[in-house]
Design a protein around this motif. Structure first.
Motif, PDB file in Angstrom:
ATOM      1  N   HIS B  12       0.836  -1.206   0.000  1.00 44.41           N
ATOM      2  CA  HIS B  12       0.000   0.000   0.000  1.00 44.41           C
ATOM      3  C   HIS B  12       0.876   1.263   0.000  1.00 44.41           C
ATOM      4  O   HIS B  12       0.627   2.218  -0.739  1.00 44.41           O
ATOM      5  N   ASP B  16       1.418   4.374  -2.601  1.00 45.72           N
ATOM      6  CA  ASP B  16       1.278   5.760  -2.150  1.00 45.72           C
ATOM      7  C   ASP B  16       2.463   6.603  -2.638  1.00 45.72           C
ATOM      8  O   ASP B  16       2.288   7.674  -3.222  1.00 45.72           O
ATOM      9  N   ARG B  73      -3.989   6.975  -4.652  1.00 40.85           N
ATOM     10  CA  ARG B  73      -4.076   8.399  -4.347  1.00 40.85           C
ATOM     11  C   ARG B  73      -3.478   8.713  -2.975  1.00 40.85           C
ATOM     12  O   ARG B  73      -3.791   8.062  -1.987  1.00 40.85           O
ATOM     13  N   CYS B  74      -2.620   9.714  -2.947  1.00 37.36           N
ATOM     14  CA  CYS B  74      -1.922  10.101  -1.725  1.00 37.36           C
ATOM     15  C   CYS B  74      -2.298  11.542  -1.390  1.00 37.36           C
ATOM     16  O   CYS B  74      -1.736  12.485  -1.937  1.00 37.36           O
ATOM     17  N   PRO B  75      -3.298  11.714  -0.508  1.00 33.93           N
ATOM     18  CA  PRO B  75      -3.753  13.079  -0.200  1.00 33.93           C
ATOM     19  C   PRO B  75      -2.655  13.943   0.410  1.00 33.93           C
ATOM     20  O   PRO B  75      -2.682  15.169   0.273  1.00 33.93           O
ATOM     21  N   ALA B  76      -1.678  13.307   1.067  1.00 29.40           N
ATOM     22  CA  ALA B  76      -0.607  14.081   1.702  1.00 29.40           C
ATOM     23  C   ALA B  76       0.185  14.860   0.650  1.00 29.40           C
ATOM     24  O   ALA B  76       0.371  16.075   0.767  1.00 29.40           O
ATOM     25  N   GLY B  79      -1.777  17.640  -0.908  1.00 29.05           N
ATOM     26  CA  GLY B  79      -1.853  18.834  -0.055  1.00 29.05           C
ATOM     27  C   GLY B  79      -0.564  19.637  -0.091  1.00 29.05           C
ATOM     28  O   GLY B  79      -0.584  20.865  -0.180  1.00 29.05           O
ATOM     29  N   ILE B  80       0.561  18.934  -0.035  1.00 32.37           N
ATOM     30  CA  ILE B  80       1.864  19.617  -0.016  1.00 32.37           C
ATOM     31  C   ILE B  80       2.066  20.370  -1.339  1.00 32.37           C
ATOM     32  O   ILE B  80       2.497  21.529  -1.360  1.00 32.37           O
ATOM     33  N   GLU B  82      -0.332  21.312  -3.440  1.00 28.49           N
ATOM     34  CA  GLU B  82      -1.346  22.380  -3.522  1.00 28.49           C
ATOM     35  C   GLU B  82      -0.834  23.654  -2.836  1.00 28.49           C
ATOM     36  O   GLU B  82      -0.926  24.753  -3.385  1.00 28.49           O
ATOM     37  N   GLU B  83      -0.248  23.479  -1.659  1.00 31.05           N
ATOM     38  CA  GLU B  83       0.316  24.635  -0.945  1.00 31.05           C
ATOM     39  C   GLU B  83       1.418  25.305  -1.744  1.00 31.05           C
ATOM     40  O   GLU B  83       1.493  26.528  -1.833  1.00 31.05           O
ATOM     41  N   ALA B 107       9.515  20.572   2.134  1.00 29.15           N
ATOM     42  CA  ALA B 107       8.378  19.846   2.725  1.00 29.15           C
ATOM     43  C   ALA B 107       8.133  18.563   1.931  1.00 29.15           C
ATOM     44  O   ALA B 107       7.854  17.512   2.511  1.00 29.15           O
ATOM     45  N   TYR B 111       8.484  14.691   3.383  1.00 29.89           N
ATOM     46  CA  TYR B 111       7.439  13.679   3.257  1.00 29.89           C
ATOM     47  C   TYR B 111       8.055  12.392   2.693  1.00 29.89           C
ATOM     48  O   TYR B 111       7.830  11.291   3.195  1.00 29.89           O
ATOM     49  N   ARG B 115       8.425   8.495   4.288  1.00 30.64           N
ATOM     50  CA  ARG B 115       7.888   7.313   3.626  1.00 30.64           C
ATOM     51  C   ARG B 115       8.963   6.289   3.263  1.00 30.64           C
ATOM     52  O   ARG B 115       8.806   5.100   3.498  1.00 30.64           O
TER      53      ARG B 115
END
Lengths: 162, 162
Positions: B12, B16, B73-76, B79-80, B82-83, B107, B111, B115
């Motif tokens: 998994h 990711d 899909r990795c929302p983390a 988000g990073i 997107e910022e 950032a 991440y 991982r």
């Protein structure tokens, strides 16, 4: 708020991590509740107390740079926590869930280390010496929390493997 | 896919980070284009090549553990990124934008370090020795990229301050 210079970027990033710390204060009790390993549960509880301290410390830092404490939506932490909560909800096996939560918490710590590392460097350059000192206190605590998670993860995994 | 044990969690998390690396391959050219500092632009371009290598290496790792390369899909990372894109679009001043992009890239690196650190530990425990070796090659490259960004950020800021 328009970001025109390093001072603005510094304040923006303070607001980002202030929002993030508050999200973490919301997430940690759920993680502590879901943890089946006693050591991990304790770790999440201790880190919740520390995180509350980080929120207070950030409020002090806002004061030191003459800004009002205010959060700004941080999609990064939202994404990291979303992933953690998905895994927590999905995984039935307690040991595997503990391992997933440990890894998720380390992703949170790494995000914070990146942000606080940046904030300390900028605070120093901007001449905010007291703010830099307070921010590096938090940075050191995040690093220590990450190291404790690594240790807890390893010992948990080795127990499972044995 | 239901996650029942550490092997499932490992696969998994591979999916990711595979999704995440591909998102980063999309984001880096935009960051290189927006960078005004030549050194930073070069750094983003070099890291784009490295990131493409990480995608290939992950595909090899999937093969080593008899899985098909597939993203999840990795929302983390969403988000990073997107910022990062918000800040890139918002900040008009070139120096301030460069500084913000450097921090955003760090950032991302943090991440990935979280991982890959986790993946290496799990691969070793699961007896996937070759996978562990390949994953730790990427981990070392992410750490090196973060260190270069720290250096570039500092030299950029010191130039501005001077």
């Amino acid at each position: 708020m328009a970001i025109k210079n390093l001072q603005d970027l510094f304040v923006h990033t303070l607001k980002d991590i202030y929002f993030a710390e508050k999200q973490i204060v919301q997430a940690l009790p759920k993680m502590a509740e879901k943890a089946s390993d006693g050591e991990l549960k304790k770790l999440f509880e201790t880190h919740l107390e520390e995180t509350r301290g980080h929120v207070d410390r950030l409020e002090a830092v806002f004061g030191l740079v003459n800004e009002r404490p205010e959060g700004e939506r941080c999609p990064a932490i939202e994404g990291i926590i979303e992933e953690a909560e998905e895994l927590m909800g999905e995984i039935q096996d307690a040991d595997t869930r503990d391992t997933a939560m440990t890894a998720a918490a380390q992703a949170v710590e790494h995000y914070e280390m990146a942000r606080y590392g940046t904030l300390v460097a900028w605070a120093e350059l901007l001449g905010h010496k007291d703010a830099a000192r307070r921010l590096s206190e938090t940075l050191e605590e995040e690093k220590a929390a990450d190291a404790k998670l690594t240790k807890a993860g390893e010992s948990k995994l080795n127990k499972q493997a044995a």
